[in-house]
Design a protein around this motif. Structure first.
Motif, PDB file in Angstrom:
ATOM      1  N   UNK A 158      25.548  69.014  51.080  1.00 10.28           N
ATOM      2  CA  UNK A 158      25.812  69.221  49.656  1.00 10.28           C
ATOM      3  C   UNK A 158      25.535  67.949  48.858  1.00 10.28           C
ATOM      4  N   UNK A 159      25.928  66.813  49.430  1.00  9.44           N
ATOM      5  CA  UNK A 159      25.653  65.537  48.764  1.00  9.44           C
ATOM      6  C   UNK A 159      24.153  65.307  48.619  1.00  9.44           C
ATOM      7  N   UNK A 160      23.406  65.655  49.670  1.00 10.45           N
ATOM      8  CA  UNK A 160      21.949  65.513  49.617  1.00 10.45           C
ATOM      9  C   UNK A 160      21.353  66.387  48.514  1.00 10.45           C
ATOM     10  N   UNK A 161      21.827  67.630  48.397  1.00 17.72           N
ATOM     11  CA  UNK A 161      21.328  68.517  47.344  1.00 17.72           C
ATOM     12  C   UNK A 161      21.678  67.982  45.952  1.00 17.72           C
ATOM     13  N   UNK A 162      22.889  67.435  45.815  1.00 18.15           N
ATOM     14  CA  UNK A 162      23.274  66.866  44.526  1.00 18.15           C
ATOM     15  C   UNK A 162      22.363  65.708  44.131  1.00 18.15           C
TER      16      UNK A 162
ATOM     17  N   UNK B  76      43.707  72.294  43.375  1.00 13.45           N
ATOM     18  CA  UNK B  76      42.397  72.954  43.301  1.00 13.45           C
ATOM     19  C   UNK B  76      41.609  72.777  44.594  1.00 13.45           C
ATOM     20  N   UNK B  77      41.667  71.600  45.189  1.00 14.21           N
ATOM     21  CA  UNK B  77      40.802  71.308  46.332  1.00 14.21           C
ATOM     22  C   UNK B  77      41.410  71.681  47.683  1.00 14.21           C
ATOM     23  N   UNK B  78      42.712  71.894  47.760  1.00 11.96           N
ATOM     24  CA  UNK B  78      43.332  72.127  49.072  1.00 11.96           C
ATOM     25  C   UNK B  78      44.044  73.462  49.197  1.00 11.96           C
ATOM     26  N   UNK B  79      44.113  74.248  48.125  1.00 12.61           N
ATOM     27  CA  UNK B  79      44.828  75.515  48.189  1.00 12.61           C
ATOM     28  C   UNK B  79      43.902  76.667  47.797  1.00 12.61           C
TER      29      UNK B  79
ATOM     30  N   UNK C   6      33.063  73.745  45.245  1.00  9.80           N
ATOM     31  CA  UNK C   6      32.038  72.949  44.569  1.00  9.80           C
ATOM     32  C   UNK C   6      32.674  71.831  43.741  1.00  9.80           C
ATOM     33  N   UNK C   7      32.760  70.639  44.330  1.00  8.93           N
ATOM     34  CA  UNK C   7      33.357  69.495  43.641  1.00  8.93           C
ATOM     35  C   UNK C   7      32.535  69.076  42.428  1.00  8.93           C
ATOM     36  N   UNK C   8      31.222  69.293  42.478  1.00 11.97           N
ATOM     37  CA  UNK C   8      30.363  68.850  41.387  1.00 11.97           C
ATOM     38  C   UNK C   8      30.672  69.605  40.093  1.00 11.97           C
ATOM     39  N   UNK C   9      31.043  70.860  40.194  1.00 12.74           N
ATOM     40  CA  UNK C   9      31.374  71.630  38.999  1.00 12.74           C
ATOM     41  C   UNK C   9      32.625  71.068  38.328  1.00 12.74           C
ATOM     42  N   UNK C  10      33.602  70.630  39.126  1.00 18.82           N
ATOM     43  CA  UNK C  10      34.795  70.021  38.550  1.00 18.82           C
ATOM     44  C   UNK C  10      34.445  68.715  37.843  1.00 18.82           C
ATOM     45  N   UNK C  11      33.518  67.946  38.426  1.00 19.64           N
ATOM     46  CA  UNK C  11      33.056  66.717  37.775  1.00 19.64           C
ATOM     47  C   UNK C  11      32.416  67.053  36.432  1.00 19.64           C
ATOM     48  N   UNK C  12      31.583  68.107  36.403  1.00 17.87           N
ATOM     49  CA  UNK C  12      30.941  68.517  35.157  1.00 17.87           C
ATOM     50  C   UNK C  12      31.981  68.928  34.118  1.00 17.87           C
TER      51      UNK C  12
ATOM     52  N   UNK D   8      31.093  58.836  42.609  1.00 19.69           N
ATOM     53  CA  UNK D   8      32.448  58.436  43.004  1.00 19.69           C
ATOM     54  C   UNK D   8      33.442  59.569  42.743  1.00 19.69           C
ATOM     55  N   UNK D   9      33.277  60.274  41.612  1.00 20.58           N
ATOM     56  CA  UNK D   9      34.176  61.397  41.316  1.00 20.58           C
ATOM     57  C   UNK D   9      33.977  62.534  42.310  1.00 20.58           C
ATOM     58  N   UNK D  10      32.724  62.802  42.678  1.00 17.05           N
ATOM     59  CA  UNK D  10      32.453  63.836  43.677  1.00 17.05           C
ATOM     60  C   UNK D  10      33.126  63.479  45.002  1.00 17.05           C
ATOM     61  N   UNK D  11      32.995  62.225  45.409  1.00 13.26           N
ATOM     62  CA  UNK D  11      33.633  61.775  46.658  1.00 13.26           C
ATOM     63  C   UNK D  11      35.153  61.898  46.563  1.00 13.26           C
ATOM     64  N   UNK D  12      35.698  61.625  45.382  1.00 11.47           N
ATOM     65  CA  UNK D  12      37.143  61.704  45.192  1.00 11.47           C
ATOM     66  C   UNK D  12      37.651  63.124  45.405  1.00 11.47           C
TER      67      UNK D  12
END
Length: 435
Positions: free
Chosen positions: A40-44, A137-140, A156-162, A201-205
Motif C-alpha cells: 500500500x505504501x508503494x502504491x501511495x 477508527x484504526x483498531x475497531x 485506508x489510512x491515506x483517506x484519513x490523512x486526506x 509521517x501521518x500515514x505511518x502514524x
C-alpha cells in the motif's frame, strides 16, 4: 527537487521486507497483496510520483528558459508564485508577531490566566479527542450487530490523512483571508517537500496502530526529539547543548524500557510487532524532516497560518491524486455511506486536528514555545492513561517506569531551555507547529 539516492531505497526495502514476512502469519487484518502495508505504501508513493515528476520537469523548464524575464500572459502570476516566489517583507511579519506579544504583555494577570486556561483546555480537548478517535477508527470494527459480530474495519489510512488535510486547508485559507498576513515570498513548490514528508509521517502514524498499541505510539512520538536533532545537524547544520544530548539519551532509555515490557507481555493490546516498529520509525524520520524543512521555510518570514495553508494545499493534491488513481477514494466514500458512525468519527477527527493546529499557533504566539511544550507533554501522559482506561491496554511496572523516565526527560528539556533564556543564551529552537 534534488535527486533521491536509489541505493537508500534499496536499503529500506531490504530492511522492511523481513518485517512483512514476519508479520504475515501473525496478523489477521490483511489478506492478499493489497492488504500488505508495504505494498500500500508503494502504491501511495507511486501515486505521488505521478504528480511530483511532471512538476519537477516543469520547474526545471521554467528556470531554464528564464521565464521570470520572458514570461507574460494570464498564467505568468501563477507560475511566478509557484516556481520563483515573490520578494518577502520581513517588517510586516515582525509587526504582526510584535503586536500579539505586546497585547499579551499589556493585559492583566487575571486575563492572562484566563487565556492560558483557554489554550490549555483547547489543546487538551482537541488532541485527547483526536487520539481516542484515531485508535477507535484504526483498531475497531464498524457495523458489528452483536457480541459475536465481526463487523467491518476501515483500512485506508491515506483517506484519513486526506480528510484531515482538506479541512485544515479550508481553515487555514479562511484565516489567511480574515486576518492580516505578511506578504508571501516563498516559491510554492518548496512546500511540497514538507508536504510529502508530512503525509507520509501521518500515514505511518495511522498505519502503525494496526501493529502496535497506542501508548507505544505516544511514547515513540515523545522520543522524536532524537531524530529531530539528527536531522537538524544534517539539514540545518545545527549545534546542540550537552543537556540536549543527555535528555535525548534518557528518552531513549525510557522508550526502550517500555518496549521491552510490551514484548514480554503477550496481551493482544500490548504486543509490538516488527512491522509496527518499522512503520513507527518511518513516522519519526519523516516527521523529523518535516520539522526541519519547515524551519528553513520560515526564513521567508511567513506566518504559521501561511505555512499551514501551503503544506496542506500540496498534501490535498498528493493524497486525492493517489486515492483517485488507486480507486480508493470512492471505496472510502462508500464505507462512509455504509457506516454513519465512521463518517461522524472521520469528520470529528479532522475537526479536532484543524482546531488543534490553531490552538498551537495561538498558544505559541501568546505564551511561547516552553509553555506550549509543557501543555503538550501533559497531554501525552493523559492520552496514555485515557487509552489504557478506554481500550484496556496493560502496562507493566517496567513500562510505567519507562514512561516516567521519558516524561521526566521532557520536563528537564523545558527547564533547561528556560534557564538558558534567563542567562541570556539563545537555545536552538525546535519547530513545534503541527501541520
Amino acid at each position: 527537487m534534488p535527486p533521491f539516492p536509489w541505493s537508500l531505497w534499496v536499503g529500506v526495502l531490504l530492511f522492511v521486507l523481513p518485517a512483512v514476512r514476519a508479520d504475515a502469519e501473525e496478523s489477521s487484518l490483511f489478506f492478499g497483496w493489497q492488504d500488505v502495508w508495504i505494498f500500500r505504501l508503494f502504491l501511495n508513493v507511486l501515486g505521488y510520483a505521478t504528480i511530483i515528476i511532471p512538476g519537477y520537469f516543469l520547474i526545471i523548464y521554467f528556470k531554464r528558459v528564464n521565464y521570470l524575464e520572458t514570461g507574460r500572459g494570464l498564467c505568468f502570476p501563477v507560475i511566478k508564485t509557484c516556481v520563483f516566489g515573490n520578494e518577502s517583507k520581513a517588517g510586516l511579519l515582525d509587526d504582526v508577531l510584535g503586536t500579539s506579544r505586546n497585547d499579551a504583555e499589556s493585559t492583566s494577570s487575571t486575563r492572562q490566566a484566563g487565556k492560558l486556561l483557554f489554550c490549555a483546555a483547547g489543546l487538551q480537548v482537541s488532541y485527547l479527542t483526536w487520539g481516542v478517535l484515531q485508535e477507535r477508527v484504526m483498531t475497531r470494527s464498524y457495523g458489528a450487530t452483536g457480541e459475536e459480530g465481526s463487523g467491518e474495519r476501515f483500512k485506508d489510512s491515506q483517506f484519513l490523512v486526506f480528510m484531515n488535510r482538506i479541512l485544515a486547508l479550508t481553515v487555514a485559507g479562511l484565516c489567511c483571508v480574515v486576518f492580516k498576513q505578511p506578504r508571501h515570498g516563498a516559491p510554492m513548490f518548496k512546500y511540497s517537500f514538507a508536504s510529502l514528508s508530512n503525509i507520509l509521517s501521518s500515514w505511518c502514524q495511522y498505519e502503525a496502530l494496526k501493529f502496535i498499541s497506542f501508548p507505544t505510539q505516544v511514547l515513540a512520538k515523545a522520543s522524536k526529539v532524537i531524530p529531530v536533532m539528527l536531522m537538524g545537524k544534517i539539514v540545518s547544520r545545527k549545534s546542540y547543548e550537552y543537556w540536549e544530548y543527555l535528555t535525548a539519551a534518557l528518552i531513549s532509555v525510557g522508550v526502550s524500557m517500555f518496549l521491552l515490557s510490551s514484548s514480554t507481555n503477550k496481551h493482544p493490546s500490548t504486543v509490538t510487532t516488527f512491522s509496527g516498529v518499522v512503520i513507527l520509525a518511518g513516522y519519526i524520520v519523516f516527521d523529523s524532516f518535516t520539522s526541519n524543512w519547515q524551519d528553513n521555510l520560515f526564513k521567508y518570514k511567513m506566518s504559521s497560518v501561511q505555512m499551514m495553508f501551503g503544506v496542506n494545499l500540496f498534501s490535498c493534491l498528493f493524497t486525492v491524486g493517489s486515492l483517485l488513481e488507486q480507486g480508493a477514494f470512492f471505496d472510502s466514500l462508500a464505507f462512509m455511506a455504509r457506516h454513519s458512525e465512521f463518517a461522524f468519527h472521520a469528520v470529528l477527527l479532522s475537526v479536532c486536528s484543524a482546531c488543534g493546529q490553531l490552538f498551537i499557533f495561538y498558544t505559541i504566539a501568546q505564551f511561547g514555545a516552553a509553555v506550549f511544550t509543557i501543555i503538550m507533554t501533559l497531554r501525552q501522559a493523559i492520552a496514555i492513561l485515557l487509552s489504557c482506561f478506554l481500550y484496556g491496554h496493560a502496562v507493566t511496572q517496567l513500562g510505567a517506569l519507562g514512561m516516567a523516565v521519558v516524561f521526566l526527560a521532557l520536563f528537564l528539556r523545558v527547564y533547561a531551555r528556560s534557564r538558558m533564556k534567563k542567562s541570556g543564551k539563545r537555545p536552538q529552537q525546535t519547530p513545534v507547529q503541527k501541520v
